[in-house]
Design a protein around this motif. Structure first.
Motif, PDB file in Angstrom:
ATOM      1  N   ALA A   5       0.018  12.434  -5.906  1.00 25.27           N
ATOM      2  CA  ALA A   5       0.292  13.246  -7.099  1.00 25.27           C
ATOM      3  C   ALA A   5      -1.003  13.500  -7.867  1.00 25.27           C
ATOM      4  O   ALA A   5      -1.232  14.610  -8.367  1.00 25.27           O
ATOM      5  CB  ALA A   5       1.310  12.538  -7.992  1.00 25.27           C
ATOM      6  N   ALA A   6      -1.863  12.484  -7.942  1.00 25.15           N
ATOM      7  CA  ALA A   6      -3.150  12.654  -8.620  1.00 25.15           C
ATOM      8  C   ALA A   6      -4.040  13.625  -7.856  1.00 25.15           C
ATOM      9  O   ALA A   6      -4.720  14.472  -8.457  1.00 25.15           O
ATOM     10  CB  ALA A   6      -3.837  11.302  -8.775  1.00 25.15           C
ATOM     11  N   GLY A  64       5.141   7.859   3.087  1.00 23.07           N
ATOM     12  CA  GLY A  64       4.804   6.627   2.390  1.00 23.07           C
ATOM     13  C   GLY A  64       6.010   6.007   1.711  1.00 23.07           C
ATOM     14  O   GLY A  64       6.213   4.783   1.774  1.00 23.07           O
ATOM     15  N   ALA A  65       6.814   6.845   1.071  1.00 16.53           N
ATOM     16  CA  ALA A  65       8.007   6.326   0.387  1.00 16.53           C
ATOM     17  C   ALA A  65       9.008   5.760   1.391  1.00 16.53           C
ATOM     18  O   ALA A  65       9.651   4.734   1.139  1.00 16.53           O
ATOM     19  CB  ALA A  65       8.647   7.445  -0.432  1.00 16.53           C
ATOM     20  N   VAL A  73       0.819  -1.202   0.000  1.00 17.35           N
ATOM     21  CA  VAL A  73       0.000   0.000   0.000  1.00 17.35           C
ATOM     22  C   VAL A  73       0.859   1.260   0.000  1.00 17.35           C
ATOM     23  O   VAL A  73       0.646   2.180  -0.788  1.00 17.35           O
ATOM     24  CB  VAL A  73      -0.955   0.013   1.213  1.00 17.35           C
ATOM     25  N   ASP A  74       1.849   1.307   0.892  1.00 17.23           N
ATOM     26  CA  ASP A  74       2.646   2.520   1.072  1.00 17.23           C
ATOM     27  C   ASP A  74       3.343   2.967  -0.199  1.00 17.23           C
ATOM     28  O   ASP A  74       3.504   4.167  -0.440  1.00 17.23           O
ATOM     29  CB  ASP A  74       3.698   2.299   2.171  1.00 17.23           C
ATOM     30  N   VAL A  75       3.780   2.014  -1.015  1.00 17.84           N
ATOM     31  CA  VAL A  75       4.542   2.377  -2.203  1.00 17.84           C
ATOM     32  C   VAL A  75       3.696   3.155  -3.198  1.00 17.84           C
ATOM     33  O   VAL A  75       4.227   3.895  -4.039  1.00 17.84           O
ATOM     34  CB  VAL A  75       5.127   1.105  -2.855  1.00 17.84           C
ATOM     35  N   TYR A  76       2.377   3.011  -3.103  1.00 18.18           N
ATOM     36  CA  TYR A  76       1.496   3.711  -4.040  1.00 18.18           C
ATOM     37  C   TYR A  76       1.064   5.088  -3.525  1.00 18.18           C
ATOM     38  O   TYR A  76       0.451   5.855  -4.267  1.00 18.18           O
ATOM     39  CB  TYR A  76       0.249   2.872  -4.330  1.00 18.18           C
ATOM     40  N   VAL A  77       1.362   5.394  -2.261  1.00 20.77           N
ATOM     41  CA  VAL A  77       0.920   6.660  -1.673  1.00 20.77           C
ATOM     42  C   VAL A  77       1.436   7.870  -2.454  1.00 20.77           C
ATOM     43  O   VAL A  77       0.669   8.795  -2.768  1.00 20.77           O
ATOM     44  CB  VAL A  77       1.340   6.744  -0.189  1.00 20.77           C
ATOM     45  N   PRO A  78       2.736   7.953  -2.809  1.00 18.62           N
ATOM     46  CA  PRO A  78       3.195   9.118  -3.581  1.00 18.62           C
ATOM     47  C   PRO A  78       2.490   9.266  -4.915  1.00 18.62           C
ATOM     48  O   PRO A  78       2.234  10.391  -5.368  1.00 18.62           O
ATOM     49  CB  PRO A  78       4.697   8.839  -3.777  1.00 18.62           C
ATOM     50  N   ALA A 128       9.205   5.780  -5.565  1.00 20.37           N
ATOM     51  CA  ALA A 128       8.224   4.701  -5.457  1.00 20.37           C
ATOM     52  C   ALA A 128       8.288   3.787  -6.680  1.00 20.37           C
ATOM     53  O   ALA A 128       8.200   2.556  -6.569  1.00 20.37           O
ATOM     54  CB  ALA A 128       6.817   5.282  -5.301  1.00 20.37           C
ATOM     55  N   LEU A 129       8.458   4.385  -7.850  1.00 16.34           N
ATOM     56  CA  LEU A 129       8.584   3.575  -9.066  1.00 16.34           C
ATOM     57  C   LEU A 129       9.852   2.723  -9.034  1.00 16.34           C
ATOM     58  O   LEU A 129       9.857   1.566  -9.477  1.00 16.34           O
ATOM     59  CB  LEU A 129       8.582   4.481 -10.301  1.00 16.34           C
TER      60      LEU A 129
END
Length: 302
Positions: A12-13, A284-285, A3-8, A49-50
């Protein structure tokens, strides 16, 4: 990490949607500063994150897979391999876009240095004999201060008060180093396409910031609004390749309307809230990084 990796990326959205609203609620000087810092942090954390997503492919490296098979140990995939591959592809595209932005800024810098060298002056103003009405701020370098470049056509089309407003506007760009703000926004948009609308918002805010600075310098809001309208009209009549971006592409009517209305509040608490939102993708990152390191450590210690 799931989950955390998608937070940034998610933030951004959300920032893409919330950014324009901030520009309508907050004085431009505060809004520009807050948004530039936020988009810079968001771009950096989303890229990280990517990288973390792409790094999960290390679990599928032949030596790790062979060791796991030999020990009959199952290594769970933190994320599907397809997502990891797409993340690496996004990083490659972002790097290509960043290289394009860097090339563009370098080309612009070379052109401006040639312009500076061809019009040596000890004053702040460089007047270029041209039938194309243009005006822009020439950022300073380590060895030379910034200059204001105005064509003779632009000066001829404005009266004395309008010329003072124009110079005050461009002087504000130099004083507050707006070129650096725009570079950060350009690079952030190149790294993360979700931030492209914020690049345009920052550009608009920088023009509004310079408008407000010109009005505060003594011209007054009404005179500044008239000068902005007149300069925009002159620039719009120029041939398309020569139209100044900030005088024709941005919402001139919104700038004029803002100058005709009461100044927006500084609302420092709102600016702090915007800046605080940049902490969320960073947190998150960081959490995703910890999970990634633990996952990698387990894989390497098979």
């Amino acid at each position: 990490m799931k989950v955390d990796v998608y937070v940034p990326l998610v933030l951004a959205a959300l920032l893409m949607v919330a950014g324009p609203a901030v520009s309508r609620l907050l004085a431009p000087a505060y809004a520009a500063r807050a948004l530039v810092i936020t988009v810079g942090v968001t771009a950096a954390t989303s890229t990280w994150a990517l990288l973390l997503l792409g790094g999960t492919l290390l679990d599928d490296a032949p030596p790790v897979v062979a060791e796991a098979q030999e020990r009959r140990v199952h290594i769970p995939d933190p994320v599907p391999a397809v997502i990891a591959v797409l993340a690496l592809a996004a990083i490659a595209v972002g790097a290509w876009r960043v290289a394009g932005v860097v090339r563009k800024h370098r080309a612009t810098g070379r052109m401006l240095r040639r312009l500076r060298a061809g019009h040596a002056t000890d004053g702040e103003l460089i007047v270029v004999a041209s039938t194309v009405p243009q005006a822009f701020a020439l950022p300073g370098t380590a060895g030379a201060p910034g200059r204001i470049v105005v064509t003779s056509a632009m000066l001829a089309g404005l009266d004395a008060t309008e010329r003072r407003v124009l110079l005050a506007h461009e002087r504000a760009h130099l004083r507050y180093r707006h070129a650096r703000f725009q570079v950060v926004a350009d690079l952030a948009a190149a790294v993360n396409p979700l931030l492209v609308p914020l690049r345009e918002t920052v550009a608009f805010l920088l023009e509004r910031w310079a408008d407000e600075a010109a009005a505060a310098e003594g011209a007054g809001r009404a005179s500044t609004a008239r000068a902005v309208a007149r300069a925009a009209l002159l620039a719009h009549r120029a041939p398309a390749p020569y139209r100044s971006f900030h005088l024709s592409q941005l919402a001139i009517t919104q700038r004029i309307a803002a100058l005709q209305a009461e100044p927006l509040p500084q609302a420092r608490l709102l600016a702090v809230a915007v800046l605080a939102s940049a902490l969320l993708p960073a947190i998150g990152a960081a959490d995703a990084t910890t999970d990634f390191v633990h996952s990698l450590g387990r894989a390497l210690m098979l």
